[in-house]
Enzyme design. Structure first.
Site, PDB file in Angstrom:
ATOM      1  N   LYS A  45      11.447 -11.002  19.563  1.00  0.00           N
ATOM      2  CA  LYS A  45      12.781  -9.613  18.601  1.00  0.00           C
ATOM      3  C   LYS A  45      13.054  -8.976  20.181  1.00  0.00           C
ATOM      4  CE  LYS A  45      11.527  -9.274  14.038  1.00  0.00           C
ATOM      5  NZ  LYS A  45      13.467  -9.259  13.140  1.00  0.00           N
ATOM      6  N   ASP A  74      15.595 -14.819  11.906  1.00  0.00           N
ATOM      7  CA  ASP A  74      17.063 -13.986  12.201  1.00  0.00           C
ATOM      8  C   ASP A  74      17.998 -14.185  12.715  1.00  0.00           C
ATOM      9  OD1 ASP A  74      14.977 -11.854  11.599  1.00  0.00           O
ATOM     10  OD2 ASP A  74      15.311 -11.023  12.976  1.00  0.00           O
ATOM     11  N   LYS A 141       2.951  -6.653  11.656  1.00  0.00           N
ATOM     12  CA  LYS A 141       3.512  -6.417   9.848  1.00  0.00           C
ATOM     13  C   LYS A 141       3.362  -4.479   9.931  1.00  0.00           C
ATOM     14  CE  LYS A 141       5.724  -9.612   8.158  1.00  0.00           C
ATOM     15  NZ  LYS A 141       7.329 -10.203   8.134  1.00  0.00           N
ATOM     16  N   LYS A 369     -18.319  -8.323 -15.642  1.00  0.00           N
ATOM     17  CA  LYS A 369     -19.222  -7.597 -15.911  1.00  0.00           C
ATOM     18  C   LYS A 369     -19.059  -6.039 -16.614  1.00  0.00           C
ATOM     19  CE  LYS A 369     -23.031  -6.036 -16.102  1.00  0.00           C
ATOM     20  NZ  LYS A 369     -22.407  -4.204 -17.278  1.00  0.00           N
ATOM     21  N   CYS A 455     -26.437  -1.429 -15.601  1.00  0.00           N
ATOM     22  CA  CYS A 455     -26.691  -1.911 -14.624  1.00  0.00           C
ATOM     23  C   CYS A 455     -27.372  -3.207 -14.140  1.00  0.00           C
ATOM     24  CB  CYS A 455     -26.849  -0.824 -13.712  1.00  0.00           C
ATOM     25  SG  CYS A 455     -25.735   0.609 -14.052  1.00  0.00           S
TER      26      CYS A 455
END
Length: 545
Positions: A45, A74, A141, A369, A455
């Protein structure tokens, strides 16, 4: 070249010091090519045009040596000057069709997309492949607006699969953003989804053709070894996918799973809330398992090496707990050990819905579950539209929302999408691996009046799976029958007068059922009330978000 290109290990270059250090970019790329990189994008870039062309030509020479395509990010003018195979265009760059006019019909032209609309436009304009993302946040990013996650990639591929034109159906796709050696197999499995036809036959949906990698290759000390490891992980069968068509459980020999737990004493690592820790530990001991109640994710690597199973319980969804749970999930996934998710109260609040999404994005679960509302919340976290007028008040299940047919539909589709066993608890429990679906009608209402009973079922399932992770459905079914029939016998004991006296009697009966099998009698399993559900109809209730 476009039709023949292999996009599986797609290297995107980055020459920033944080990625490249003081190494030469061309040398790093050549080492990566030696390791098996199949496609290269030159992304830079900040350099001026002359420098871009000079480096691009050097990269192209190396790529030609290994018969690997090179595209320029690009800059169509740089691609023309370099004479490489094509360009990759972002949403703010030249239009795909204009680039085609300049580069010619044989050029490879890729387009970055993060929505169905962008994908449709790119296909219509003649793109050869789509770079879909961003999947996970990364250092390279900086703009986080396009972080769409695995569900976003699923959504776009699902959309393309259902278009009428062959261009959309057949376009190649790669996903980008945070893909590395630790998660490449997981990403591959999560995007290898299927759906069922009306005749219950499996139809595989469109999936990705490769993964775009930056730092997981370029920032590594040995790019060749890094690329080779990624290619192997991509090529090998994902450990999160079934090795073959799932087999029907042998219901006549479920007692062997009870005996296996007794003999092997598997570790059941519970990351759960304080309310149920003591109860869960007692249940684990009663069935012959070895419990540990640790919410410290830093211990998971060592504990995962002990060949046990992990339970992730959302009862206390604080940011600190969630981060520890993510660390543990990834540690157990890395060792191929079973992980059970109990999405407690997942549909009750926005905080819990976001916590569930965080956990679903963290790794792979062998079993999910929950009660009806919790499983409906899981379907939303998996990328489906939420069912209207569903609000969970707390951890209780509330009145039933679904018919038995609808339950079977929901969990079979969700199980095939997430490549796991899904258990929906209730007056009638339903479980499925996406191919085979069973109901269990054993149990007692006292289980719904005791804090943490669900649980503790997760605890039992983790122990059973730890003994036989290959035959998951049979192991889960055996655990459920042990649990439910023990509850039936506890409830009718003369010393039980309600939920308070039920709990210790229930633990006693779990132990008794275990010892009956160990001593040669599994007669209690003959009282199983199970049914195989066949030919599950496509009710059309699960829609892509």
């Amino acid at each position: 070249m476009a039709a023949k290109a292999d996009y599986s290990i797609y290297l995107v270059t980055d020459s920033t010091p944080a990625i490249l250090g003081d190494r030469d970019l061309v040398q790093v790329v050549e080492e990566a090519l030696k390791g098996g990189v199949t496609f290269v994008q030159y992304r830079e870039k900040t350099s001026d045009t002359g420098a871009l062309i000079s480096t691009g030509k050097a990269l192209h020479q190396v790529c030609q040596k290994y018969s690997v395509p090179l595209v320029i990010n690009d800059r169509v003018d740089v691609a023309l000057a370099v004479g490489c195979e094509g360009v990759h265009l972002g949403q703010d760059d030249m239009r795909v069709d204009k680039a085609r006019e300049l580069l010619g019909s044989s050029a490879i032209i890729g387009a970055t997309v993060s929505s169905m609309e962008e994908a449709r436009i790119a296909v219509d304009l003649g793109a050869d492949y789509l770079g879909i993302g961003t999947v996970y946040a990364t250092n390279t990013k900086k703009n986080t607006k396009d972080i769409i996650g695995v569900n976003g990639v699923r959504r776009i591929n699902h959309f393309l699969e259902r278009q009428e034109d062959e261009a959309a159906k057949n376009i190649k796709t790669v996903c980008i953003g945070g893909i590395n050696l630790q998660n490449i197999a997981l990403v591959k499995s999560k995007l290898a989804s299927w759906e069922f036809s009306a005749s219950n036959h499996v139809h595989w949906e469109k999936t990705i053709d490769g993964v775009a990698i930056v730092s997981a290759i370029a920032a590594q000390e040995d790019p060749k070894a890094a690329a080779a490891a990624l290619k192997k992980a991509w090529t090998d069968h994902s450990p999160f996918l079934p090795e073959s068509h799932p087999s029907e459980p042998d219901v006549s020999s479920l007692g062997r799973y009870v005996k296996d737990v007794h003999q092997r004493v598997p570790l059941s690592h519970n990351m759960t809330n304080l309310v149920v820790q003591n109860f869960a530990a007692s249940v684990a001991l009663a069935i012959g398992s070895s419990p540990i109640m640790s919410n410290n994710g830093q211990e998971a690597g060592d504990l995962g090496a002990l060949q046990g199973g992990l339970v992730i319980n959302m009862g206390t969804s604080t940011p600190d707990n969630l981060n520890n749970q993510r660390q543990a999930i990834q540690a157990y996934n890395a060792r191929g050990r079973p992980v059970v998710l109990d999405p407690v109260g997942a549909g009750a609040t926005d905080v819990r819905r976001k916590a569930l999404q965080f956990l679903m994005d963290s790794g792979h679960f062998s079993v999910i579950k929950g009660n009806e509302r919790e499983i409906l919340a899981v379907s939303v976290a998996s990328g489906y539209l939420p069912r209207e007028s569903v609000q969970q008040r707390g951890v209780d299940s509330g009145d039933s929302l679904l018919s038995l047919e609808e339950k079977a539909y929901y969990i079979s589709r969700l199980a095939s999408r997430e490549q796991c066993i899904v258990v929906m608890t209730g007056a009638v429990d339903v479980l499925s691996d996406g191919h085979t679906t069973w109901t269990v009608e054993n149990g007692h209402p006292y289980l719904g009046s005791v804090t943490g009973s669900g649980c503790t079922l997760g605890t039992m399932i983790s122990a059973y799976l730890a003994c036989d992770p290959r035959h998951r459905l049979a192991a889960v079914l055996a655990a459920m029958l042990h649990f439910e029939i023990a509850a039936e016998d506890a409830a009718v004991r003369s010393d039980v007068h309600g939920p308070g006296t039920f709990v210790p009697a229930f633990v006693d009966e779990l132990y008794k059922k275990r010892m009956d099998v160990v001593e040669g009698s599994a007669a209690w399993l003959d009282r199983r009330k199970i049914r195989h559900i066949e030919n599950i109809s496509d009710l059309g209730l699960l829609k892509e978000y």
